[in-house]
Design an enzyme around this catalytic site. Structure first.
Site, PDB file in Angstrom:
ATOM      1  N   ASP A  11      -6.983   5.045   5.909  1.00 44.25           N
ATOM      2  CA  ASP A  11      -7.428   3.966   6.799  1.00 44.25           C
ATOM      3  C   ASP A  11      -8.956   3.906   6.862  1.00 44.25           C
ATOM      4  O   ASP A  11      -9.628   4.934   6.753  1.00 44.25           O
ATOM      5  CB  ASP A  11      -6.853   4.198   8.205  1.00 44.25           C
ATOM      6  N   HIS A  28     -11.410  -2.057  -0.013  1.00 44.20           N
ATOM      7  CA  HIS A  28     -10.176  -1.604  -0.666  1.00 44.20           C
ATOM      8  C   HIS A  28     -10.472  -1.138  -2.093  1.00 44.20           C
ATOM      9  O   HIS A  28      -9.905  -0.154  -2.566  1.00 44.20           O
ATOM     10  CB  HIS A  28      -9.134  -2.726  -0.679  1.00 44.20           C
ATOM     11  N   LEU A 122       1.862  16.833 -10.860  1.00 40.71           N
ATOM     12  CA  LEU A 122       1.768  16.311  -9.490  1.00 40.71           C
ATOM     13  C   LEU A 122       2.634  15.061  -9.367  1.00 40.71           C
ATOM     14  O   LEU A 122       2.574  14.171 -10.221  1.00 40.71           O
ATOM     15  CB  LEU A 122       0.308  15.940  -9.176  1.00 40.71           C
TER      16      LEU A 122
HETATM   17  C1  IPE Z   1      -2.004   1.792   8.220  1.00 41.00           C
HETATM   18  O1  IPE Z   1      -3.254   1.268   8.459  1.00 41.00           O
HETATM   19  C2  IPE Z   1      -1.465   1.286   6.911  1.00 41.00           C
HETATM   20  C3  IPE Z   1      -2.175   1.731   5.720  1.00 41.00           C
HETATM   21  C4  IPE Z   1      -3.150   2.589   5.665  1.00 41.00           C
HETATM   22  C5  IPE Z   1      -1.701   1.160   4.487  1.00 41.00           C
HETATM   23  P1  IPE Z   1      -3.468  -0.004   9.399  1.00 41.00           P
HETATM   24  O2  IPE Z   1      -4.913  -0.237   9.466  1.00 41.00           O
HETATM   25  O3  IPE Z   1      -2.618  -1.128   8.928  1.00 41.00           O
HETATM   26  O4  IPE Z   1      -2.903   0.520  10.789  1.00 41.00           O
HETATM   27  P2  IPE Z   1      -3.057  -0.111  12.247  1.00 41.00           P
HETATM   28  O5  IPE Z   1      -2.526  -1.507  12.184  1.00 41.00           O
HETATM   29  O6  IPE Z   1      -4.505  -0.101  12.604  1.00 41.00           O
HETATM   30  O7  IPE Z   1      -2.257   0.777  13.134  1.00 41.00           O
HETATM   31  C1  IPE Z   2      -6.560   0.725   5.193  1.00 45.61           C
HETATM   32  O1  IPE Z   2      -7.807   0.236   5.541  1.00 45.61           O
HETATM   33  C2  IPE Z   2      -5.991   0.048   3.973  1.00 45.61           C
HETATM   34  C3  IPE Z   2      -4.894  -0.886   4.241  1.00 45.61           C
HETATM   35  C4  IPE Z   2      -4.302  -1.051   5.383  1.00 45.61           C
HETATM   36  C5  IPE Z   2      -4.438  -1.677   3.123  1.00 45.61           C
HETATM   37  P1  IPE Z   2      -7.959  -0.953   6.571  1.00 45.61           P
HETATM   38  O2  IPE Z   2      -8.018  -2.222   5.800  1.00 45.61           O
HETATM   39  O3  IPE Z   2      -6.908  -0.894   7.602  1.00 45.61           O
HETATM   40  O4  IPE Z   2      -9.374  -0.639   7.195  1.00 45.61           O
HETATM   41  P2  IPE Z   2      -9.822  -0.860   8.702  1.00 45.61           P
HETATM   42  O5  IPE Z   2      -8.891  -0.047   9.550  1.00 45.61           O
HETATM   43  O6  IPE Z   2      -9.720  -2.312   8.976  1.00 45.61           O
HETATM   44  O7  IPE Z   2     -11.206  -0.350   8.725  1.00 45.61           O
HETATM   45 MG    MG Z   3      -6.849   0.007   9.441  1.00 36.58          MG
END
Ligand code: IPE
Ligand code: IPE
Ligand code: MG
Length: 238
Positions: A11, A28, A122
């Site tokens: 995240d 990303h 792995l």
């Molecule tokens: C969780 O992250 C999903 C992934 C890392 C793919 P999110 O950014 O979507 O989670 P929430 O919505 O903040 O809980």
């Molecule tokens: C996690 O990073 C990746 C996915 C959910 C695909 P985020 O896109 O949720 O990044 P933040 O939380 O908005 O910084």
């Molecule tokens: Mg996020």
């Protein structure tokens, strides 16, 4: 002790990009670089299974351009990274509901899985269009369709990842302390580790730190500390 199975909620990509005045998709992309380094490090230190959360069933609710950007990035990353995984002995596998993915993306996943199927160093599970609740529901539905009784054991066997031990260590980067519908069933006894680092900044040293933290934990699985680690005197007597 090196965890056998590490799971990661990657995240913080969006915030990483926003802080640099870049579009979220740039975060990303950078996240793929961090993931490449993480896969390599896991192989090098002897982790046997790595399971990452790449796209949740709830992530469809993001702006359409971010969703399509993530789909394109998946296809691109597969084309670019799979040959390297192959040389590193990494078997890639996708976990989640594939029916909602485009034919092109689905074909890419299947190809990558087939190509790396024989690798044993792995096992790298990518949870894509995955949700912990979906996983439990699909397991129950499969058992019901076969007319099998639903027990803790049968459900466990019908879940995704039934063929590997549950994650020993579950890492979440990005500072949020929640599960966000990741491995709800399988994380029942995982050690949790939260890092404030945004995923693109989570490097091999940060992973080592998480593994070192894990090594200091006492896993009790409901027992008492004394049962798990007998005192020195008792150990000698045994
Ligand atoms: C969780 O992250 C999903 C992934 C890392 C793919 P999110 O950014 O979507 O989670 P929430 O919505 O903040 O809980
Ligand atoms: C996690 O990073 C990746 C996915 C959910 C695909 P985020 O896109 O949720 O990044 P933040 O939380 O908005 O910084
Ligand atoms: Mg996020």
């Amino acid at each position: 002790m090196i965890p056998h199975h590490i799971a990661i909620v990657m995240d913080g990509n969006g915030r990483w990009a926003t802080r640099r005045f870049l579009p979220r998709v740039a975060g990303h992309k950078k996240g793929v670089d961090a993931l490449r380094a993480c896969v390599r490090r896991c192989g090098d230190v002897g982790v046997r299974v790595l399971t990452v959360f790449a796209f949740s069933s709830e992530n469809w609710n993001r702006p359409p351009e971010e969703v399509s950007g993530l789909m394109e990035l998946l296809a691109l990353a597969l084309a670019r990274e799979v040959p390297q995984l192959q040389t590193e002995g990494v078997r890639i596998r996708f976990i989640g509901n594939r029916s909602a993915l485009s034919d092109k993306v689905r074909a890419g996943l299947e190809q990558a899985e087939a190509l790396t199927a024989g690798n044993q160093r792995l096992l790298f599970n990518v949870c894509f269009n995955y949700g912990g609740r979906w996983d439990i529901a699909q397991a129950a539905a499969r058992l019901a369709a076969r007319g099998e009784p639903i027990t803790e054991h049968s459900l466990d066997r019908a879940m995704s990842l039934a063929d590997v031990p549950d994650p020993d260590l579950l890492i979440r980067t990005g500072g949020e302390m929640r599960i966000s519908n990741f491995l709800l069933w399988q994380a029942a006894y995982s050690e949790l580790y939260f890092s404030d680092r945004l995923w693109p900044d989570f490097d091999a040293a940060a992973l080592d730190e998480a593994i070192a933290d894990f090594a200091r934990r006492e896993r009790r699985f409901g027992r008492t500390s004394e049962q798990v680690t007998p005192a020195v005197g008792e150990r000698r007597a045994a």
